[in-house]
Motif scaffolding. Structure first.
Motif, PDB file in Angstrom:
ATOM      1  N   PHE A   9       0.593  -1.397   0.056  1.00 33.22           N
ATOM      2  CA  PHE A   9      -0.277   0.230  -0.324  1.00 33.22           C
ATOM      3  C   PHE A   9       0.860   1.350  -0.062  1.00 33.22           C
ATOM      4  CE2 PHE A   9      -0.031  -1.037   4.628  1.00 33.22           C
ATOM      5  CZ  PHE A   9       0.791   0.190   5.059  1.00 33.22           C
ATOM      6  N   GLY A  10       0.400   2.273  -0.154  1.00 36.09           N
ATOM      7  CA  GLY A  10       0.983   3.612  -0.530  1.00 36.09           C
ATOM      8  C   GLY A  10       0.520   4.724   1.543  1.00 36.09           C
ATOM      9  N   PRO A  11       1.538   5.385   1.242  1.00 32.51           N
ATOM     10  CA  PRO A  11       1.471   6.558   1.870  1.00 32.51           C
ATOM     11  C   PRO A  11       0.495   7.140   2.862  1.00 32.51           C
ATOM     12  CG  PRO A  11       2.514   7.904   0.159  1.00 32.51           C
ATOM     13  CD  PRO A  11       1.629   6.491  -0.474  1.00 32.51           C
ATOM     14  N   HIS A  12      -0.660   7.077   2.256  1.00 34.97           N
ATOM     15  CA  HIS A  12      -1.810   7.459   1.990  1.00 34.97           C
ATOM     16  C   HIS A  12      -2.697   6.478   3.092  1.00 34.97           C
ATOM     17  CE1 HIS A  12       0.344  11.109   0.574  1.00 34.97           C
ATOM     18  NE2 HIS A  12       0.304  10.844  -0.890  1.00 34.97           N
ATOM     19  N   MET A  13      -2.858   6.345   3.597  1.00 33.10           N
ATOM     20  CA  MET A  13      -2.776   5.067   4.220  1.00 33.10           C
ATOM     21  C   MET A  13      -4.345   6.114   6.307  1.00 33.10           C
ATOM     22  SD  MET A  13      -3.285   3.175   2.941  1.00 33.10           S
ATOM     23  CE  MET A  13      -4.219   1.768   3.732  1.00 33.10           C
ATOM     24  N   HIS A  14      -4.497   7.182   5.424  1.00 27.67           N
ATOM     25  CA  HIS A  14      -5.470   8.038   7.024  1.00 27.67           C
ATOM     26  C   HIS A  14      -6.569   7.309   7.526  1.00 27.67           C
ATOM     27  CE1 HIS A  14      -2.388  10.753   6.056  1.00 27.67           C
ATOM     28  NE2 HIS A  14      -2.893  11.104   4.577  1.00 27.67           N
ATOM     29  N   ASN A  15      -7.240   6.676   6.698  1.00 23.71           N
ATOM     30  CA  ASN A  15      -8.196   6.020   6.827  1.00 23.71           C
ATOM     31  C   ASN A  15      -8.679   4.871   7.937  1.00 23.71           C
ATOM     32  OD1 ASN A  15     -10.051   7.956   6.329  1.00 23.71           O
ATOM     33  ND2 ASN A  15     -10.352   7.233   4.088  1.00 23.71           N
ATOM     34  N   PHE A  16      -6.469   4.127   7.962  1.00 29.47           N
ATOM     35  CA  PHE A  16      -6.942   3.155   7.577  1.00 29.47           C
ATOM     36  C   PHE A  16      -5.919   2.480   9.219  1.00 29.47           C
ATOM     37  CE2 PHE A  16      -8.511   3.070   3.972  1.00 29.47           C
ATOM     38  CZ  PHE A  16      -9.741   1.876   3.889  1.00 29.47           C
ATOM     39  N   VAL A  17      -4.901   3.917  10.016  1.00 29.69           N
ATOM     40  CA  VAL A  17      -4.213   4.061  10.785  1.00 29.69           C
ATOM     41  C   VAL A  17      -3.401   2.900  11.126  1.00 29.69           C
ATOM     42  CG1 VAL A  17      -3.063   5.497  11.761  1.00 29.69           C
ATOM     43  CG2 VAL A  17      -4.366   6.544  10.453  1.00 29.69           C
ATOM     44  N   GLU A  18      -4.694   2.331  11.810  1.00 26.69           N
ATOM     45  CA  GLU A  18      -4.971   1.272  12.902  1.00 26.69           C
ATOM     46  C   GLU A  18      -3.842  -0.522  11.778  1.00 26.69           C
ATOM     47  OE1 GLU A  18      -6.208  -0.808  16.707  1.00 26.69           O
ATOM     48  OE2 GLU A  18      -6.939   1.161  16.689  1.00 26.69           O
ATOM     49  N   ILE A  19      -4.509  -0.808  11.254  1.00 22.69           N
ATOM     50  CA  ILE A  19      -4.506  -1.904  10.547  1.00 22.69           C
ATOM     51  C   ILE A  19      -2.809  -1.927   9.676  1.00 22.69           C
ATOM     52  CG2 ILE A  19      -6.194  -1.003   8.889  1.00 22.69           C
ATOM     53  CD1 ILE A  19      -5.393  -4.963  10.324  1.00 22.69           C
ATOM     54  N   SER A  20      -2.941  -0.879   9.368  1.00 16.43           N
ATOM     55  CA  SER A  20      -1.719  -0.688   8.541  1.00 16.43           C
ATOM     56  C   SER A  20      -0.616  -0.358   9.224  1.00 16.43           C
ATOM     57  CB  SER A  20      -2.003   0.886   7.635  1.00 16.43           C
ATOM     58  OG  SER A  20      -1.530   1.997   8.134  1.00 16.43           O
TER      59      SER A  20
END
Length: 92
Positions: A13-24
Motif C-alpha cells: 500500500f501507498g503512504p496515504h492510509m489516513h482511514n486505515f492507520v491502525e491496521i496499516s
C-alpha cells in the motif's frame, strides 16, 4: 488491507492510509505488509515477491495471523456499546 491479509496475502500500500492507520501500522509491525512510496519502489517490491516466494508466503502468513488476532472486534465493540446503553437506560 484486511481482505488480502485474510487470504494470506501481504498487502502492498501507498503512504496515504489516513482511514486505515491502525491496521496499516499493525500489519507493518508484524511484517505482514509493505508500504510503497513510488512506482519504482512498487515495481521492485513486486519483483522481490516473485523472486522470493518463501518470504512472500511467510509475510502472507504474518498478515493472516494479525487479522485473526482481531477477528470479532466489531461484535465485541457492539456488545460494550449495548451494555453501556442499557446501563444508561436503567439509571433513568
Amino acid at each position: 488491507l484486511i481482505d488480502p491479509a485474510a487470504f494470506s496475502k501481504a498487502p502492498l500500500f501507498g503512504p496515504h492510509m489516513h482511514n486505515f492507520v491502525e491496521i496499516s501500522q499493525r500489519l507493518l509491525a508484524a511484517d505482514g505488509a509493505t508500504r510503497i512510496n513510488s512506482s519504482g519502489e512498487l515495481a521492485h517490491q513486486v519483483q522481490q515477491q516473485l523472486l522470493d516466494l518463501p518470504r512472500t508466503r511467510e509475510q502472507g502468513t504474518r498478515a493472516l495471523n494479525e487479522v485473526k488476532q482481531h477477528r470479532g472486534a466489531p461484535s465485541r465493540l457492539l456488545a460494550i456499546v449495548d451494555e453501556q446503553l442499557q446501563e444508561t437506560t436503567e439509571i433513568r
